[in-house]
Design a protein around this motif. Structure first.
Motif, PDB file in Angstrom:
ATOM      1  N   LYS A  30       0.730  -0.989  -0.557  1.00  0.00           N
ATOM      2  CA  LYS A  30       0.104  -0.165  -0.058  1.00  0.00           C
ATOM      3  C   LYS A  30       1.295   1.269  -0.088  1.00  0.00           C
ATOM      4  O   LYS A  30       1.752   1.466   0.996  1.00  0.00           O
ATOM      5  N   ARG A  31       0.405   2.406  -0.732  1.00  0.00           N
ATOM      6  CA  ARG A  31       0.657   3.754  -1.156  1.00  0.00           C
ATOM      7  C   ARG A  31       0.657   4.711   0.650  1.00  0.00           C
ATOM      8  O   ARG A  31      -1.076   5.047  -0.055  1.00  0.00           O
ATOM      9  N   THR A  32       1.092   4.923   1.546  1.00  0.00           N
ATOM     10  CA  THR A  32       0.830   5.620   2.028  1.00  0.00           C
ATOM     11  C   THR A  32       1.288   7.409   1.633  1.00  0.00           C
ATOM     12  O   THR A  32       2.580   7.880   1.222  1.00  0.00           O
ATOM     13  N   ALA A  33       1.109   7.920   2.417  1.00  0.00           N
ATOM     14  CA  ALA A  33       0.796   9.735   2.125  1.00  0.00           C
ATOM     15  C   ALA A  33       1.103  10.411   3.746  1.00  0.00           C
ATOM     16  O   ALA A  33      -0.178  10.701   4.091  1.00  0.00           O
ATOM     17  N   GLY A  93       4.484  19.910   1.174  1.00  0.00           N
ATOM     18  CA  GLY A  93       3.493  18.940   0.200  1.00  0.00           C
ATOM     19  C   GLY A  93       3.432  17.119   0.835  1.00  0.00           C
ATOM     20  O   GLY A  93       3.374  17.522   1.755  1.00  0.00           O
ATOM     21  N   LYS A  94       3.375  16.865  -0.117  1.00  0.00           N
ATOM     22  CA  LYS A  94       3.047  14.855   1.234  1.00  0.00           C
ATOM     23  C   LYS A  94       3.979  14.513   0.847  1.00  0.00           C
ATOM     24  O   LYS A  94       4.874  14.063  -0.579  1.00  0.00           O
ATOM     25  N   THR A  95       4.375  13.910   1.939  1.00  0.00           N
ATOM     26  CA  THR A  95       5.298  12.184   1.307  1.00  0.00           C
ATOM     27  C   THR A  95       4.765  11.683   1.357  1.00  0.00           C
ATOM     28  O   THR A  95       4.113  11.135   2.487  1.00  0.00           O
ATOM     29  N   LEU A  96       5.310  10.479   0.465  1.00  0.00           N
ATOM     30  CA  LEU A  96       5.031   9.211   0.226  1.00  0.00           C
ATOM     31  C   LEU A  96       6.042   8.109   1.028  1.00  0.00           C
ATOM     32  O   LEU A  96       6.881   8.377   0.619  1.00  0.00           O
ATOM     33  N   SER A  97       5.124   6.832   0.875  1.00  0.00           N
ATOM     34  CA  SER A  97       5.961   6.035   1.531  1.00  0.00           C
ATOM     35  C   SER A  97       5.125   4.839   1.257  1.00  0.00           C
ATOM     36  O   SER A  97       3.786   4.832   0.831  1.00  0.00           O
ATOM     37  N   PHE A  98       5.547   3.259   1.544  1.00  0.00           N
ATOM     38  CA  PHE A  98       4.795   2.412   1.611  1.00  0.00           C
ATOM     39  C   PHE A  98       4.738   1.416   2.352  1.00  0.00           C
ATOM     40  O   PHE A  98       6.062   1.458   3.638  1.00  0.00           O
ATOM     41  N   ARG A  99       4.552   0.533   2.452  1.00  0.00           N
ATOM     42  CA  ARG A  99       3.542  -0.145   3.833  1.00  0.00           C
ATOM     43  C   ARG A  99       3.649  -1.840   2.755  1.00  0.00           C
ATOM     44  O   ARG A  99       2.908  -1.933   2.186  1.00  0.00           O
ATOM     45  N   VAL A 100       3.912  -3.243   3.560  1.00  0.00           N
ATOM     46  CA  VAL A 100       4.432  -3.993   2.842  1.00  0.00           C
ATOM     47  C   VAL A 100       3.874  -4.646   4.047  1.00  0.00           C
ATOM     48  O   VAL A 100       4.534  -5.240   4.853  1.00  0.00           O
ATOM     49  N   LEU A 101       2.975  -6.245   3.744  1.00  0.00           N
ATOM     50  CA  LEU A 101       2.423  -7.097   4.381  1.00  0.00           C
ATOM     51  C   LEU A 101       3.516  -8.519   3.670  1.00  0.00           C
ATOM     52  O   LEU A 101       2.853  -8.850   2.558  1.00  0.00           O
TER      53      LEU A 101
END
Length: 178
Positions: free
Chosen positions: A25-28, A34-42
């Motif tokens: 999932k991409r989270t912001a 502005g927006k800081t994007l990061s990623f969450r992985v299960l």
């Protein structure tokens, strides 16, 4: 010499485990710049012989998040008691607003489960099981609820020892004669 043998053992242990990414999932995060994007992985890790683990990884880039999730899954590995390629008894796993009902099934039934629960159950080595997810359908909570359910399983021999009966009496439900 001992160090080399230890390294080989660690490599063999890691090779026998299968890894599966369940959700990415991409989270912001909104900041003044502005927006800081990061990623969450299960991720789910298992050896299909009764050992399984679930992990969550978060990072700014996808490969780092995957690596963290797999590392977390490896550190959360539990033993699952199996009985004839299914679970020994019915159990309800809970995590926050999610509940997962796990029921043993007859040989030939297969895995009746949604994608998240299926990943955990398959990598645990269970081949015949009936499941029903109740409540929230969030992938992370479903995976953790499944793990909680699998943690609470008791093997037939341990149950027999606790009840002071034989294993066949535990499985068939007959009473001990006094």
């Amino acid at each position: 010499m001992d160090e080399i043998l230890e390294e080989e053992l660690v490599k063999k242990e890691s090779e026998e485990f299968e890894e599966r990414i369940v959700e990415m999932k991409r989270t912001a995060k909104v900041t003044k710049g502005g927006k800081t994007l990061s990623f969450r992985v299960l991720a789910v890790v298992g050896n299909r012989k009764g050992k399984v683990g679930v992990g969550l990884g978060k990072a700014r880039e996808v490969p780092d998040a995957i690596r963290k999730a797999i590392s977390a899954a490896r550190s959360s590995i539990i033993d699952v008691p199996l009985y004839r390629n299914t679970i020994p008894h019915e159990v309800l796993g809970k995590q926050d607003a999610s509940k997962v009902l796990l029921k043993p099934a007859a040989p030939g039934t297969g895995i009746i489960a949604g994608s998240t629960v299926r990943a955990v159950v398959e990598l645990a080595g269970i081949q015949n099981i009936l499941t029903k997810s109740l409540g929230s359908s969030t992938a992370v909570n479903l995976a953790l609820a499944t793990m909680n359910g699998l943690k609470s399983l008791v093997s037939p021999d341990k149950a027999a020892k606790l009840r002071d009966t034989t294993i066949s009496q535990v499985l068939r439900g007959t009473r001990k004669e006094v």
